[in-house]
Design an enzyme around this catalytic site. Structure first.
Site, short mmCIF file in Angstrom:
data_model
loop_
_atom_site.label_atom_id
_atom_site.label_comp_id
_atom_site.label_asym_id
_atom_site.label_seq_id
_atom_site.Cartn_x
_atom_site.Cartn_y
_atom_site.Cartn_z
N GLY A 96 0.75 -1.23 0.01
CA GLY A 96 0.00 -0.03 -0.05
C GLY A 96 0.75 1.33 0.06
O GLY A 96 0.38 2.17 0.38
N ARG A 130 -14.18 -15.20 -12.35
CA ARG A 130 -13.81 -13.66 -12.36
C ARG A 130 -15.02 -12.71 -12.55
O ARG A 130 -14.88 -11.78 -11.68
CB ARG A 130 -12.96 -13.61 -13.63
CG ARG A 130 -12.48 -12.14 -13.58
CD ARG A 130 -11.33 -12.04 -14.75
NE ARG A 130 -10.21 -12.83 -14.64
CZ ARG A 130 -9.50 -13.14 -15.80
NH1 ARG A 130 -9.75 -12.30 -16.95
NH2 ARG A 130 -8.10 -13.69 -15.35
N MET A 153 -3.58 -7.20 -7.28
CA MET A 153 -3.09 -8.21 -8.17
C MET A 153 -4.14 -9.32 -8.84
O MET A 153 -3.80 -10.21 -8.88
CB MET A 153 -2.00 -9.08 -7.08
CG MET A 153 -0.76 -8.37 -6.85
SD MET A 153 0.06 -7.44 -7.98
CE MET A 153 0.93 -8.86 -8.79
N ARG A 154 -5.15 -8.74 -8.98
CA ARG A 154 -6.01 -9.52 -9.71
C ARG A 154 -6.64 -8.82 -10.98
O ARG A 154 -6.72 -7.72 -10.99
CB ARG A 154 -7.44 -9.57 -8.71
CG ARG A 154 -7.11 -10.25 -7.52
CD ARG A 154 -8.59 -10.49 -6.78
NE ARG A 154 -9.12 -11.63 -7.43
CZ ARG A 154 -8.80 -12.83 -7.23
NH1 ARG A 154 -7.90 -13.16 -6.39
NH2 ARG A 154 -9.54 -13.80 -7.82
N ASN A 191 -4.37 2.76 -13.19
CA ASN A 191 -3.40 1.94 -12.70
C ASN A 191 -2.04 2.22 -12.62
O ASN A 191 -1.71 3.18 -13.50
CB ASN A 191 -3.64 0.50 -13.55
CG ASN A 191 -2.73 -0.65 -12.97
OD1 ASN A 191 -2.66 -0.92 -11.64
ND2 ASN A 191 -2.04 -1.31 -13.79
N HIS A 221 1.58 0.79 -13.29
CA HIS A 221 2.25 -0.31 -13.76
C HIS A 221 3.97 -0.11 -13.71
O HIS A 221 4.33 0.91 -13.99
CB HIS A 221 1.89 -0.67 -15.23
CG HIS A 221 2.53 -1.75 -15.63
ND1 HIS A 221 2.42 -3.21 -15.29
CD2 HIS A 221 3.73 -2.16 -16.44
CE1 HIS A 221 2.77 -3.95 -15.91
NE2 HIS A 221 3.90 -3.62 -16.57
N GLU A 250 -7.78 -5.12 -22.32
CA GLU A 250 -6.62 -5.81 -22.50
C GLU A 250 -5.76 -5.33 -21.41
O GLU A 250 -5.56 -4.25 -21.31
CB GLU A 250 -6.13 -5.49 -23.89
CG GLU A 250 -4.99 -6.20 -24.25
CD GLU A 250 -4.43 -5.90 -25.67
OE1 GLU A 250 -3.34 -6.47 -26.10
OE2 GLU A 250 -4.83 -5.02 -26.48
N GLU A 298 7.11 5.97 -8.74
CA GLU A 298 5.75 5.71 -8.61
C GLU A 298 5.01 6.76 -7.59
O GLU A 298 3.87 7.28 -7.79
CB GLU A 298 5.22 4.27 -8.29
CG GLU A 298 5.74 3.11 -9.08
CD GLU A 298 5.55 1.89 -8.76
OE1 GLU A 298 4.99 1.66 -7.48
OE2 GLU A 298 6.01 1.03 -9.49
C1 GRF Z 1 3.67 -1.38 -7.23
O1 GRF Z 1 4.91 -1.51 -7.77
C2 GRF Z 1 2.75 -0.97 -8.62
O2 GRF Z 1 3.67 -0.54 -9.68
C3 GRF Z 1 2.45 -2.34 -8.97
O3 GRF Z 1 2.35 -3.08 -7.47
C4 GRF Z 1 3.18 -2.49 -6.91
C5 GRF Z 1 2.48 -1.98 -5.68
O4 GRF Z 1 3.17 -1.64 -4.56
N1 GRF Z 1 1.10 -2.36 -9.75
P1 GRF Z 1 2.52 -0.87 -3.06
O5 GRF Z 1 1.67 -1.83 -2.61
O6 GRF Z 1 1.69 0.58 -3.63
O7 GRF Z 1 3.71 -0.65 -2.17
#
Ligand code: GRF
Length: 214
Positions: free
Chosen positions: A13, A66, A91-92, A108, A110, A144, A175
């Protein structure tokens, strides 16, 4: 009015926390109405609780498809009264109906420079390929996987001999800069998704590029 948004997590998080901080210091004119996780043991849930944010766990049940899971997730998001959903390490893979219902209001982050390295283990794969450049991308979510319009990227130069953990940590710092920026634009009405393109202030985002400061 401050944009109500939900953050979906599965793990630590740290991006959720970066978004929350940005709501507090005014970079995002918004508030997190719910942190939703598919895992009851996601460490980020305790972080959210500590911040006084409502948390909801929507854990998949055995044999649940799903689509059925997506409907329960959609209910949880709807009860949060969010106007934007920010995936932050969720992660889904979301089902088609969920993505369609939230299209244009679903972001999102990535950990790669999309369109390169969709999917998992992005840092490992980038290192194995000897990439000189790497980073992260905030994008609108489409059906996609990891293929939606890019809004903003954080970019860095891979260091000689750098390992996966070190690279991952540097990408995460980026990020935490670019995700709040994208959500801040959305909250300010400056960011839209139209015709398969992300637009900022009426111009194609491109995406916007933030280089790591060294
Ligand atoms: C991040 O690296 C993001 O790019 C990926 O999952 C990770 C999540 O990290 N989608 P966190 O839970 O926000 O620390």
């Amino acid at each position: 009015m401050a944009l109500p948004f939900a953050v979906l997590i599965s793990g630590r998080g740290s991006n959720m926390l970066a978004l929350e901080r940005a709501t507090r210091d005014g970079r995002i004119d918004g508030r997190i109405t719910a942190v939703i996780s598919d895992r009851a043991d996601a460490a980020g849930l305790d972080v959210a609780r500590g911040l006084g944010i409502a948390v909801t766990v929507v854990a998949p049940t055995p044999d649940e498809g799903r689509g059925a899971y997506g409907r329960r997730l959609a209910d949880a998001v709807a009860s949060s009264e969010a106007a934007l959903v920010a995936l932050a390490g969720f992660m889904r893979i979301l089902d088609t109906d969920f993505v369609r219902a939230w299209q244009g209001r679903l972001l999102n982050i990535h950990p790669a420079l999309l369109p390169a390295y969709r999917g998992l283990h992005t840092h490992r794969r980038a290192l194995a390929a000897g990439e000189a450049r790497h980073g992260c991308t905030v994008h609108f979510v489409v059906e996609e996987l990891d293929a939606g319009p890019a809004v903003i990227q954080g970019r860095l130069a891979v260091r000689p001999g750098e390992d996966e953990a070190a690279l991952s940590a540097r990408v995460q710092r980026l990020e935490h800069i670019v995700y709040p920026r994208a959500v801040g634009w959305f909250a300010a009405g400056r960011l839209q998704c139209r015709d398969g393109v992300a637009w900022i202030d009426g111009h194609p985002a491109g995406p916007v590029v933030v280089e790591e400061e060294v």
